[in-house]
Design an enzyme around this catalytic site. Structure first.
Site, PDB file in Angstrom:
ATOM      1  N   CYS A 245      39.604  29.491  45.469  1.00 21.77           N
ATOM      2  CA  CYS A 245      39.242  30.955  46.147  1.00 21.77           C
ATOM      3  C   CYS A 245      37.618  30.518  46.884  1.00 21.77           C
ATOM      4  O   CYS A 245      37.367  31.017  48.029  1.00 21.77           O
ATOM      5  CB  CYS A 245      39.315  31.805  45.371  1.00 21.77           C
ATOM      6  SG  CYS A 245      38.657  31.726  43.733  1.00 21.77           S
TER       7      CYS A 245
ATOM      8  N   HIS B 186      34.237  37.448  45.870  1.00 21.63           N
ATOM      9  CA  HIS B 186      33.466  36.441  45.577  1.00 21.63           C
ATOM     10  C   HIS B 186      32.380  36.437  46.694  1.00 21.63           C
ATOM     11  O   HIS B 186      32.607  36.518  47.869  1.00 21.63           O
ATOM     12  CB  HIS B 186      33.958  35.155  45.659  1.00 21.63           C
ATOM     13  CG  HIS B 186      34.986  34.798  44.551  1.00 21.63           C
ATOM     14  ND1 HIS B 186      35.051  35.540  43.346  1.00 21.63           N
ATOM     15  CD2 HIS B 186      35.714  33.591  44.460  1.00 21.63           C
ATOM     16  CE1 HIS B 186      36.145  34.962  42.413  1.00 21.63           C
ATOM     17  NE2 HIS B 186      36.473  33.948  43.232  1.00 21.63           N
TER      18      HIS B 186
HETATM   19  N1  LIG Z   1      42.754  35.179  40.960  1.00 16.91           N
HETATM   20  C1  LIG Z   1      42.158  34.564  41.954  1.00 16.91           C
HETATM   21  O1  LIG Z   1      41.134  34.794  42.747  1.00 16.91           O
HETATM   22  C2  LIG Z   1      42.860  33.291  42.232  1.00 16.91           C
HETATM   23  C3  LIG Z   1      42.408  32.365  43.626  1.00 16.91           C
HETATM   24  C4  LIG Z   1      42.873  31.420  43.762  1.00 16.91           C
HETATM   25  C5  LIG Z   1      44.177  30.846  42.948  1.00 16.91           C
HETATM   26  N2  LIG Z   1      44.431  31.490  42.026  1.00 16.91           N
HETATM   27  C6  LIG Z   1      45.409  30.840  41.043  1.00 16.91           C
HETATM   28  O2  LIG Z   1      46.528  31.708  40.932  1.00 16.91           O
HETATM   29  C7  LIG Z   1      47.270  31.680  39.857  1.00 16.91           C
HETATM   30  C8  LIG Z   1      47.424  33.110  39.196  1.00 16.91           C
HETATM   31  O3  LIG Z   1      46.014  33.723  39.147  1.00 16.91           O
HETATM   32  P1  LIG Z   1      46.212  35.389  38.820  1.00 16.91           P
HETATM   33  O4  LIG Z   1      44.754  35.725  38.871  1.00 16.91           O
HETATM   34  O5  LIG Z   1      47.354  36.070  39.573  1.00 16.91           O
HETATM   35  O6  LIG Z   1      46.553  35.542  37.209  1.00 16.91           O
HETATM   36  P2  LIG Z   1      47.129  36.457  36.331  1.00 16.91           P
HETATM   37  O7  LIG Z   1      47.086  37.850  36.879  1.00 16.91           O
HETATM   38  O8  LIG Z   1      46.841  36.083  35.130  1.00 16.91           O
HETATM   39  O9  LIG Z   1      48.728  36.134  36.435  1.00 16.91           O
HETATM   40  C9  LIG Z   1      49.392  34.966  35.919  1.00 16.91           C
HETATM   41  C10 LIG Z   1      50.875  35.014  36.411  1.00 16.91           C
HETATM   42  O10 LIG Z   1      51.302  33.604  36.037  1.00 16.91           O
HETATM   43  C11 LIG Z   1      52.597  33.998  35.093  1.00 16.91           C
HETATM   44  N3  LIG Z   1      52.720  32.801  34.383  1.00 16.91           N
HETATM   45  C12 LIG Z   1      51.948  32.486  33.011  1.00 16.91           C
HETATM   46  N4  LIG Z   1      52.567  31.503  32.245  1.00 16.91           N
HETATM   47  C13 LIG Z   1      53.669  31.195  33.009  1.00 16.91           C
HETATM   48  C14 LIG Z   1      54.790  30.147  32.608  1.00 16.91           C
HETATM   49  N5  LIG Z   1      54.485  29.544  31.725  1.00 16.91           N
HETATM   50  N6  LIG Z   1      55.702  30.366  33.264  1.00 16.91           N
HETATM   51  C15 LIG Z   1      56.037  31.117  34.334  1.00 16.91           C
HETATM   52  N7  LIG Z   1      54.963  32.001  34.701  1.00 16.91           N
HETATM   53  C16 LIG Z   1      53.864  31.975  33.948  1.00 16.91           C
HETATM   54  C17 LIG Z   1      52.441  35.252  34.457  1.00 16.91           C
HETATM   55  O11 LIG Z   1      53.490  35.821  34.009  1.00 16.91           O
HETATM   56  P3  LIG Z   1      53.316  36.889  32.786  1.00 16.91           P
HETATM   57  O12 LIG Z   1      53.113  38.236  33.323  1.00 16.91           O
HETATM   58  O13 LIG Z   1      55.025  36.880  32.234  1.00 16.91           O
HETATM   59  O14 LIG Z   1      52.444  36.339  31.695  1.00 16.91           O
HETATM   60  C18 LIG Z   1      51.676  35.809  35.500  1.00 16.91           C
HETATM   61  O15 LIG Z   1      52.834  36.467  36.434  1.00 16.91           O
HETATM   62  C19 LIG Z   1      46.396  30.396  39.097  1.00 16.91           C
HETATM   63  O16 LIG Z   1      46.798  29.368  39.034  1.00 16.91           O
HETATM   64  C20 LIG Z   1      45.190  30.903  39.439  1.00 16.91           C
HETATM   65  O17 LIG Z   1      44.054  29.555  39.406  1.00 16.91           O
HETATM   66  C21 LIG Z   1      43.771  32.726  41.556  1.00 16.91           C
END
Ligand SMILES: NC(=O)c1ccc[n+]([C@@H]2O[C@H](COP(=O)([O-])OP(=O)(O)OC[C@H]3O[C@@H](n4cnc5c(N)ncnc54)[C@H](OP(=O)(O)O)[C@@H]3O)[C@@H](O)[C@H]2O)c1
Length: 352
Positions: free
Chosen positions: A133, A248
């Site tokens: 990000c 950010h």
């Molecule tokens: N947040 C940001 O600004 C941002 C920016 C760029 C990239 N990202 C990337 O995007 C991803 C998610 O971020 P987020 O902020 O959306 O996180 P989040 O709100 O914590 O959500 C995580 C998601 O992943 C799922 N998950 C976790 N473990 C899993 C597994 N073993 N198998 C299948 N699904 C699984 C969770 O499902 P459950 O609800 O069932 O636990 C949930 O749907 C990460 O890789 C992060 O690095 C985030």
């Protein structure tokens, strides 16, 4: 054969996944079916306007044209290649595949041509990586400057919101803030190594053994060079987590090869796609996390000459990390793949 696609959203219950679902609808991406996936914990849960959450199994991942992943690096490491093997093009939000030579790392406004280079002619799926990000928002602003004057060196300090770490981090900030404002003891931190409320942690990401930079700082360095296609750019980065829920902010010192005035930079940025210049300090107008949240553009302001270097400018770059920093760019990549004929609806070959 319908022209519309069957799309998997992996991590559909998360912050980025739920926003990707919303953006697919809002931007009218051509889908005939969207299937939400998450962990075993959420399997069977009904998501309003989407459907029942599936767990990832060899059976459930079959028959997709496109898979949008936002479920962390280990899930992407295991399941993105399996979706690709089963014929889907995968757009992955995690860091797992970003630096692989054969995987394009794409920002829609910056290097869309990298998609065709990697995927054209492929009759099977493939993986496309969505950048980190902090890198994403910065390179949108740097691209026009790099094209016009060449970037020699960057010195970056980030002020990163907790939503960049996931939902649990947002809860931790809000819980700690509530406790401190009500004279209560705070629970031991679970997500960050220290209290995040009313604090600033010079520790965004994690330290690999023997490395004095965090992985977040390494991503800024490595991904910037890969996306801009110039390994000679020197990058110094300090990534700081601040008690902001979303959005950010980055202070970036940009040293160019050719001279560039602040006004010249403003003009370049105003003409570039995906950027809003907000730069009138006398009127207290500059980018803010609170203003950027809910918007897809990258906001740039405080553009000024670095008094310490005749070919350097300072600027302040802010974006919604869940939108342009993640979900918006992923859906823009899907749109580019569609426009370039790089997704083959089931049974139809991809355009050569
Ligand atoms: N947040 C940001 O600004 C941002 C920016 C760029 C990239 N990202 C990337 O995007 C991803 C998610 O971020 P987020 O902020 O959306 O996180 P989040 O709100 O914590 O959500 C995580 C998601 O992943 C799922 N998950 C976790 N473990 C899993 C597994 N073993 N198998 C299948 N699904 C699984 C969770 O499902 P459950 O609800 O069932 O636990 C949930 O749907 C990460 O890789 C992060 O690095 C985030």
């Amino acid at each position: 054969m319908s022209e519309d696609y069957r799309v998997a959203v992996v991590g559909a219950t998360g912050q980025v996944g739920s926003l990707m679902l919303q953006l697919l609808r809002e931007r009218e991406f051509p889908v005939r079916e969207v299937v939400p996936f998450a962990s075993e914990r959420s399997a069977g849960r009904d998501l309003e306007r989407v459907g029942t959450v599936q767990a990832l199994t060899e059976d459930t991942i079959q028959g997709f044209d496109l898979a949008l992943f936002s479920a962390g690096g280990s899930t992407s490491g295991e399941w993105a290649p399996r979706f690709a093997q089963a014929g889907a093009v995968v757009v992955d939000n995690s860091s797992r595949w970003r630096m692989s030579d054969e995987v394009p790392l794409v920002v829609a406004e910056v290097n869309p041509e990298a998609l065709a280079r990697a995927l054209q002619g492929a009759s099977h799926g493939g993986i496309v990586a969505n950048p980190n990000c902090s890198t994403m928002q910065m390179v949108v602003a740097l691209k026009p400057i790099h094209d016009a004057a060449g970037i020699e060196r960057l010195v970056i300090s980030t002020y990163q919101a907790v939503s960049g770490t996931g939902k649990k981090a947002v809860d931790e900030l809000l819980d700690q803030s509530h406790a401190l404002l009500h004279d209560m003891e705070i629970a031991p931190p679970q997500v960050y190594p220290h209290q995040i409320a009313f604090n600033a942690l010079p520790h965004a990401g994690s330290f690999a053994p023997g490395d004095d930079h965090t992985d977040e700082e390494r991503k800024l360095i490595d991904e910037t060079r890969k996306i801009l296609g110039d390994p000679s750019i020197r990058v110094s980065a300090t990534c700081v987590r601040v008690p902001v829920v979303n959005g950010h902010s980055e202070a970036v010192n940009v040293q160019t090869r050719e001279p560039l005035s602040p006004e010249g930079a403003r003009e370049l940025l105003r003409a570039a796609p995906g950027i809003t210049v907000a730069d009138d300090p006398d009127a207290a107008l500059y980018p803010l996390a609170t203003l950027a949240t809910g918007h897809d553009d990258v906001f740039v302001g405080r553009i000024r000459r670095d008094p310490g270097h005749e070919r350097a400018l300072d600027m302040w770059i802010v974006a919604d990390n869940l939108r342009k920093g993640a979900a918006t760019n992923a859906v823009q990549i899907a749109e580019l793949l569609h426009a370039q004929g790089l997704i083959a609806p089931r049974g139809a070959p991809a355009a050569a």
